[in-house]
Structures are given as structure tokens and as C-alpha cells.
Write a protein that holds these residues in place. Structure first.
Motif, short mmCIF file in Angstrom:
data_model
loop_
_atom_site.label_atom_id
_atom_site.label_comp_id
_atom_site.label_asym_id
_atom_site.label_seq_id
_atom_site.Cartn_x
_atom_site.Cartn_y
_atom_site.Cartn_z
N HIS A 120 0.99 -1.18 -0.07
CA HIS A 120 -0.01 0.02 0.16
C HIS A 120 0.92 1.08 -0.12
O HIS A 120 1.45 1.63 0.77
N ILE A 121 1.09 1.67 -1.12
CA ILE A 121 1.87 2.95 -1.36
C ILE A 121 1.27 4.24 -1.03
O ILE A 121 0.36 4.56 -1.89
N THR A 122 1.49 5.08 -0.06
CA THR A 122 0.99 6.16 0.23
C THR A 122 1.29 7.34 -0.79
O THR A 122 2.36 7.31 -1.45
N TYR A 123 0.58 8.37 -0.84
CA TYR A 123 0.98 9.62 -1.43
C TYR A 123 2.45 10.04 -1.18
O TYR A 123 3.17 10.63 -1.96
N GLN A 124 2.71 9.99 0.12
CA GLN A 124 3.87 10.52 0.67
C GLN A 124 5.04 9.52 0.18
O GLN A 124 5.92 10.12 -0.47
N GLU A 125 4.71 8.35 0.19
CA GLU A 125 5.69 7.27 -0.35
C GLU A 125 5.87 7.55 -1.85
O GLU A 125 6.98 7.45 -2.49
N LEU A 126 4.96 7.67 -2.58
CA LEU A 126 5.06 7.86 -4.03
C LEU A 126 5.71 8.87 -4.37
O LEU A 126 6.80 8.95 -4.99
N PHE A 127 5.55 10.08 -3.41
CA PHE A 127 6.20 11.27 -3.72
C PHE A 127 7.63 11.21 -3.48
O PHE A 127 8.53 11.46 -4.52
N VAL A 128 7.77 10.57 -2.49
CA VAL A 128 9.71 10.20 -2.25
C VAL A 128 10.16 9.41 -3.27
O VAL A 128 11.20 9.68 -3.80
N ARG A 129 9.47 8.12 -3.75
CA ARG A 129 9.78 7.20 -4.52
C ARG A 129 9.97 7.85 -6.32
O ARG A 129 11.09 7.58 -6.95
N VAL A 130 9.15 8.77 -6.54
CA VAL A 130 9.23 9.42 -7.77
C VAL A 130 10.30 10.47 -7.77
O VAL A 130 10.96 10.47 -8.80
N ASN A 131 10.38 11.10 -6.87
CA ASN A 131 11.78 12.00 -6.57
C ASN A 131 12.95 11.29 -7.03
O ASN A 131 13.71 11.73 -7.64
N GLU A 132 13.09 10.24 -6.06
CA GLU A 132 14.55 9.58 -6.26
C GLU A 132 14.77 9.18 -7.60
O GLU A 132 15.75 9.17 -8.23
N VAL A 133 13.72 8.31 -8.29
CA VAL A 133 13.87 7.85 -9.63
C VAL A 133 14.05 9.16 -10.60
O VAL A 133 14.92 8.86 -11.53
N ALA A 134 13.25 10.13 -10.45
CA ALA A 134 13.68 11.44 -11.33
C ALA A 134 14.95 11.80 -11.15
O ALA A 134 15.63 12.02 -12.16
N ALA A 135 15.66 11.98 -9.95
CA ALA A 135 16.82 12.30 -9.58
C ALA A 135 18.03 11.37 -10.63
O ALA A 135 18.90 11.81 -11.34
N LEU A 136 17.81 10.15 -10.27
CA LEU A 136 18.30 8.89 -10.97
C LEU A 136 18.47 9.16 -12.68
O LEU A 136 19.33 9.19 -13.27
N LEU A 137 17.28 9.67 -13.13
CA LEU A 137 17.24 9.67 -14.47
C LEU A 137 17.84 10.87 -14.91
O LEU A 137 18.40 10.90 -16.12
N ARG A 138 17.67 11.83 -14.17
CA ARG A 138 18.20 13.08 -14.72
C ARG A 138 19.66 13.39 -14.38
O ARG A 138 20.57 13.46 -15.40
#
Ligand code: WTA
Length: 676
Positions: A120-138
Motif C-alpha cells: 500500500h503505497i501512500t501519496y507521501q511514499e509515492l512522492f519520495v520514490r518518484v523524486n528519487e527515480v527522477a533524480a536518477l534519470l536526470r
């Protein structure tokens, strides 16, 4: 009867023609809580209020800067919606919900193995994970706004996370259905000129942990052969910390995302302010010629349209648990698992597995456990569940308020089982008609306003104004029950912007046929041609009859007959190939492949197998022909054209009709004999 321009067999010709059905009323309990109950919406979205009416949808989103022009028509049919507006899709699906909903589940990931816990991925966890992956992609991949990446991910939470990370940077994602082959993936890498391929080592399907990474290797090689060298292949681990594929990693090229992410813990990436008309993603789909078309969808218009239709047609409220059982690898999953529901702050279910595995009670156990109240699937899945477990839904304590069917025509008997058994007679059902090109729904009942009618999609949804033309461009009188080619009179914010790198084909396929004046800058002169046959009943509901081009709708998925034919022609012995749709009890339609061999060669099971393998290798198992029939000669007209209509009749045990005009009528009886 609808015919395509060549006069050959069309889906509509062989479509099942059922009777008009009686209305079924929606429950009052549904109407009492619905988002949209006021029929005045149809006045607000009438043609004379167009295009400004769509402000109502755009206002569901948060904009950095409002748009200057609602619809720019200066270069038809390349419409620009909400021109000048600035927005980010990732921000709208994640960040803006944190203030109110950070602790609420955004994504329920349901693994196929039942002993594996649901995440169960909360919006907060989604926020954290999306940011980390975005940082990796960039920062690890060097990806920037406008770059393309190909995703070949299965139905796991990492798929929407990766999509939203791309959207955060303005990187254009192109997700390829995980069931497609390495070759098909490679072709899409080439067409989109992707810099990076993102995949997963393995995933569960039907009780097996399938090696998925092996397809990335094939895709890489195929793409390189065609002149596109991927800079990196990123591999998510299905079981974090453990590599589950047999295929080795290539040093310097392949990277385990889960490892690299360690370098990006707690990193934040500001969402990039995109123009409304900047592309959000590409979605490849089949068309009349062999080459799949990269449908390019916009950021602002697309997101506004999926948010609006998710709210009004799907009736999604933030407190709902919403489950669309489609695959995110298709447009339905993009619009109605990821972008629409998350833009509204709902909880969206991502299910990895096969609905009938390990038994036909699985979906209903999931629905019970998560207390799903909105359910969305295809006629193919409904038919399969009905056949495998007609009495299963009654055994589980779940309650759907709303259910959707999408992707293919649904037979009234199947519709009724869906309504009474799956929906327990409590749910409202919408039959939504639309296409990859459209971004979101075109025809459907509005669930709290219109009564349901099994087998019919419904009227145009708010702001969509269909019209039916005959082959000569005359309008078929509205509500006449006469079939023709369905078009949409007006543009809408969800419509795709172009075919990637092929604007001519875009104009040719969707607009040239019924354009009233190619020099006109007035949208009224540019109806959108859907390539579907349809009729409008006297009550204004549309019934969709199916494709009028060379596309077969298998299990609700579009396959180009030409793609399958080309794949079989790669087998050296094959001289000619023709694919026709055969009716199938579960899948709706399935391809039958007829081939003739080069002179002097003999048919054999080994050869049939090689032809079948070629189709699976080139496209994927979804395109596997029901039968490969090696014929002595194709039935042909005197001018040498293969008569697919005759082959389709043979495949469907129908009368082949008048064959006297064929160059070789005797071959028809021979082929009929051969049917195994
Ligand atoms: C068909 C799927 C009947 C139609 C969202 C269309 C339907 C093609 C329906 C698009 C429906 C879709 N009733 N037929 N409710 N929905 N179709 O691009 O022929 O995968 O052109 O998009 O599916 O398939 P696509």
C-alpha cells in the motif's frame, strides 16, 4: 453494411448484430453520491459553447500559469489546447495531494503470488520514490526535457513510479506492453529514438516467474542493428536485493535501478514547468500498414481530459478504491490506472497477474480485501471469468458501486452476467468507447444521468459530438439506426497531437477522409475519422460495430493484420500471407493466418510451427494465430488481389458468398476441405 474502401472484409461486416435491448436503471444509492447528476452539463458542453467549455476540465488541475488561448486552430488538424499554459503532470498526480492525503494510499500493488503481501503505497511514499527515480534519470542518465525513454515494464508499482518520474522531468515515456516481444520493443526504441530502456528482471504471470530481462537484450540488439544505440538499460528487480533473471547483465550498459537508487536517497527534484502542448508520452498502436504508430499525447490537454472523464464518467472520488484491471502497457492503463485516478487523488490498484489464476475467484478476493468499489475491465476478461467461475463473485463480500467495460463490443448476455453476478445488481455499468488516439472516453452513458442499455456504448460524453458519414461523405441521418463511419465533429483536449515523426500519416489516417476544406483553419471543417463503424439508435445511443480498417481487435487489443502478415513473410518458404479475424468465444476475435508457399515447396507441421514462431518473435504471444493454414493458392480477384472476405467466411464457417468473380474459384472448396 459498412465496407472499407477496398470493398474487402471489414470487422463491421462480420460483427454480431444483436437486437435493441431494454433499459436498466441505475440504483438511487449511486445517483445520491455521484459527481455528475445534472443534465445541464450537456448544455454547458454544447457545440456553441465549444471550446471554452473544456475550461471546466482544465480547472480540475493546478497550473503554474494559466493558458492564454483555449484552443489554437492555426495549423489544422494539429490542435493546441490550453496554449501558453504551464503545468506538470507529476506535480498534479502526486505533490498537490500531499497537504490533504499524504497518508492515504495512492497505489495498491497486488503481486500475483497470493502469499506475497499487498503493498500500500501512500501519496507521501509515492512522492519520495518518484523524486528519487527522477533524480536518477536526470543525474545518472543525463535525461532532459523532450528526451524519449522506452519502458518495457510489467504490471508492478515501479511502472507508474517510473512514468511519473519521467513526467516530472518532461522526459517523454513510451511504455511498451510487457507481453510484446524484444523485437517489437526494439522497433519502438528505434522509432522513438529512445536514449534509455527501462525494464524489470522478471515478473509473475500464471504462476511462473518469467525472465523479462532477456527481451531487453533482444531489443537492444535489434535497435542497434537499425541504427539506434541505447545508452543505458535500467533494470528494476522484481524482488529488491535479488536478481531474478537468468540473463547476465552487460557491464557498463545494464544497471540495477534498485542499487543505483542508493545514491539518490532523499533527493528531491523540482517538477519541470511544461507547456500544455509539450508531449507527455508516446503510445504505439496498430494501424493499417505494418508499422505501429507512435501516438503522441500532450501534457495539459491530455491530463485535463482524463481528470474530467475520471471524475464524471468513472465517478471517482478521492475516498474510492478504484481498480482498473487493464494493463498499463495500453492506453486504458495510462489514462485510467495512472493519470486520471491519481490526478483526482484516488487509490488505484495495480495487479500483476492473470485474472483467472490460480482460480476465477482471485479478482473477487482482491476486491474484498481492498474493499474496491469501482471496477474496470474488458469483455474478454469478463467472458473468461464467467466461463471459469460463473458463481465465484457471490462467494466474496465486496460491493462495487460502478463498473466499466471497454475495448470491444460486449454481448448482452455477457453484459448481464457482469451486471448481475459481478456487480451483484448494485453497480452501475458504463460501456466506454474510445481509442489509443483519443486519450479518454468518447461515447458512454453518464452513469447517474442515462439509463444503461446492454450492448450499446451510449451518447457522446460531454463535449464530444459524434457524426456518422457514409462512404461518400454524406451524413447519415442522426438516430436512424443506419450504419456508417463514426467521426467526431470537434476536437477535444485528450486527442493525440500527431503520429510521432509522421505528421502526413496522421492527417491521412484521421482527417483527410472527411475534411471539408484542406485550407480551412476552422475546426468545423476537420472531423476526426475514428476508423470504426457505428450506428446511432433512435434514443441517441451509439452502438460500435468495430474496425473498418485492417485491424483485428483481439481481447480488446489492436493488432494490425499487416504486421502479422509481414512477420510470417519473414519465413523464407512463405510466398503470400493473409490474416483474417475469426470469431472466438473468449477473445472476441482471433487471427487466422493463411499462407501460400513458394513453388515446389510442401506444407508440414514443422513449417507451420516456424511461421507461428516468427509471429510470436516479431510481435508477441498476443498475436499468435489460432491456426496457420497453408493453402495451395490464395483466392484472388482477376486483378490479383487476395480476397480476404472469402478467407474470413471460411474461418467463421460462413457461406463464402459469390465467388464467381474470382480468378480461381475452385481453390475455395479446397481450402474449406483443409480446415482442420
Ligand atoms: C474498439 C482501447 C466496442 C474500437 C481503449 C476501437 C470498442 C478500438 C469499445 C480501439 C467499446 C474500444 N465497444 N468497441 N466500448 N472500445 N473499442 O486503441 O474498434 O486499444 O477503434 O483503445 O477498440 O482500441 P484501442
Amino acid at each position: 453494411m459498412v465496407q472499407d474502401r477496398t470493398g474487402e472484409v471489414s470487422e463491421a461486416e462480420i460483427a454480431v448484430h444483436w437486437q435493441e435491448e431494454a433499459y436498466i436503471r441505475q440504483p438511487k444509492t449511486f445517483v445520491d453520491q455521484a459527481n455528475l447528476t445534472d443534465p445541464a452539463i450537456f448544455d454547458r458542453f454544447s457545440l456553441d459553447k465549444f471550446p471554452d467549455c473544456f475550461k471546466e476540465y482544465a480547472d480540475l488541475l493546478d497550473w503554474y500559469k494559466p493558458w492564454d488561448v483555449t484552443l489554437d486552430t492555426s495549423n489544422p488538424p494539429f490542435w493546441k489546447w490550453f496554449k501558453g499554459g504551464r503545468i506538470n503532470a507529476s506535480y498534479n498526480c502526486v505533490d498537490r495531494h500531499l497537504a490533504k492525503y499524504k497518508n492515504k494510499t495512492a497505489i495498491h500493488f497486488v503481486p500475483e503470488p497470493e502469499h506475497e503481501a499487498i503493498q500500500h503505497i501512500t501519496y507521501q511514499e509515492l512522492f519520495v520514490r518518484v523524486n528519487e527515480v527522477a533524480a536518477l534519470l536526470r543525474d545518472f542518465c543525463g535525461l532532459n526535457k523532450g528526451d524519449r525513454v522506452t519502458l518495457h515494464l510489467p504490471m508492478v508499482a515501479e511502472l507508474p513510479i517510473t512514468m511519473l518520474a519521467c513526467a516530472r522531468l518532461g522526459v517523454i515515456h513510451s511504455q511498451v506492453f510487457s507481453g510484446f516481444s524484444g523485437k517489437a520493443t526494439g522497433d519502438r526504441v528505434v522509432d522513438s529514438e529512445s536514449r534509455v530502456l527501462i525494464t524489470m528482471d522478471a515478473y509473475y504471470r500464471g504462476g511462473q516467474l518469467l525472465d523479462h530481462k532477456e527481451k531487453a537484450d533482444i531489443a537492444f540488439d535489434e535497435a542497434m542493428r537499425d541504427g539506434v544505440t541505447l545508452e543505458k538499460v535500467l533494470v528494476w528487480q522484481r524482488h529488491p536485493g535479488r536478481y531474478s533473471a537468468k540473463t547476465a547483465l552487460v557491464e557498463g550498459r545494464d544497471f540495477i535501478v534498485n542499487d543505483v537508487l542508493q545514491l539518490f536517497r532523499r533527493r528531491r527534484v523540482d517538477p519541470v514547468e511544461m507547456l500544455a502542448e509539450d508531449p507527455l508520452f508516446l503510445m504505439y498502436t496498430s494501424g493499417t500498414t505494418g508499422k505501429p504508430k507512435g501516438c503522441q499525447h500532450s501534457t495539459g490537454g491530455y491530463l485535463a481530459y482524463v481528470a474530467g472523464t475520471s471524475k464524471y464518467i468513472q465517478d471517482i472520488h478521492p475516498e474510492d478504491v478504484y481498480w482498473c484491471m487493464a494493463d498499463i502497457g495500453w492506453i486504458t492503463g495510462h489514462s485510467y490506472i495512472v493519470y486520471g485516478p491519481l490526478a483526482l487523488g484516488a487509490s488505484s490498484v495495480v495487479f500483476e497477474g492473470v485474472p483467472t489464476y490460480p482460480d476465477a475467484g482471485r479478482p473477487w478476493r482482491i476486491a474484498e480485501e481492498l474493499d474496491v468499489n469501482i471496477f474496470h475491465t474488458s469483455p474478454t476478461a469478463i467472458r473468461a471469468l464467467r466461463r471459469a467461475g460463473p458463481d465465484e463473485p457471490a462467494k466474496y463480500h465486496y460491493h462495487f458501486k460502478h463498473m466499466t467495460t471497454v475495448g470491444e463490443p460486449i454481448e448482452p448476455a455477457v453484459w448481464r452476467w457482469y451486471h448481475s453476478a459481478v456487480g451483484k445488481g448494485e453497480a452501475v455499468v458504463v460501456d466506454t468507447w474510445w481509442q489509443t488516439e483519443n486519450g479518454g472516453f468518447l461515447c458512454s452513458t453518464v452513469p447517474a444521468i442515462h439509463p444503461m442499455k446492454p450492448g450499446s456504448a451510449g451518447p457522446g460524453v460531454p463535449g464530444i459530438h459524434p457524426i456518422i458519414y457514409d462512404n461518400d461523405g454524406n451524413e447519415i441521418p442522426p438516430r436512424s439506426g443506419r450504419a456508417g463511419n463514426i467521426c467526431i465533429q470537434n476536437p477535444w483536449p485528450g486527442i493525440f497531437q500527431t503520429i510521432w515523426k509522421d505528421p502526413d500519416r496522421f492527417v491521412q489516417t484521421y482527417y483527410a477522409r472527411y475534411c471539408k476544406d484542406p485550407n480551412s483553419k476552422d475546426w468545423r471543417d476537420w472531423p476526426y475519422f475514428a476508423n470504426d463503424g457505428a450506428l446511432q439508435a433512435s434514443d441517441g445511443y451509439y452502438r460500435i460495430l468495430g474496425r473498418i480498417d485492417d485491424v483485428i481487435n483481439v481481447s480488446g487489443h489492436r493488432l494490425g493484420t499487416k504486421e502479422i502478415e509481414s512477420a510470417s513473410l519473414l519465413v523464407e518458404e512463405v510466398s503470400e500471407a493473409a490474416v483474417v479475424p475469426a470469431r472466438d468465444e473468449i477473445k472476441g476475435k482471433t487471427p487466422d493466418l493463411y499462407v501460400s508457399l513458394k513453388p515446389g515447396l510442401k506444407a508440414s507441421d514443422e513449417l507451420r510451427k516456424r511461421i507461428e514462431d516468427s509471429v510470436v518473435r516479431e510481435i508477441g504471444a498476443i498475436a499468435r494465430p489460432r491456426r496457420v493454414v497453408i493453402v495451395p493458392d490464395m483466392p484472388k480477384t482477376r486483378s490479383g488481389k487476395i480476397m480476404r472476405r472469402v478467407l474470413a467466411a471460411i474461418s467463421n464457417n460462413e457461406d463464402a458468398g459469390d465467388i464467381s468473380t474470382l480468378a480461381n474459384p475452385e481453390v475455395v472448396a479446397e481450402i474449406q476441405q483443409m480446415k482442420r
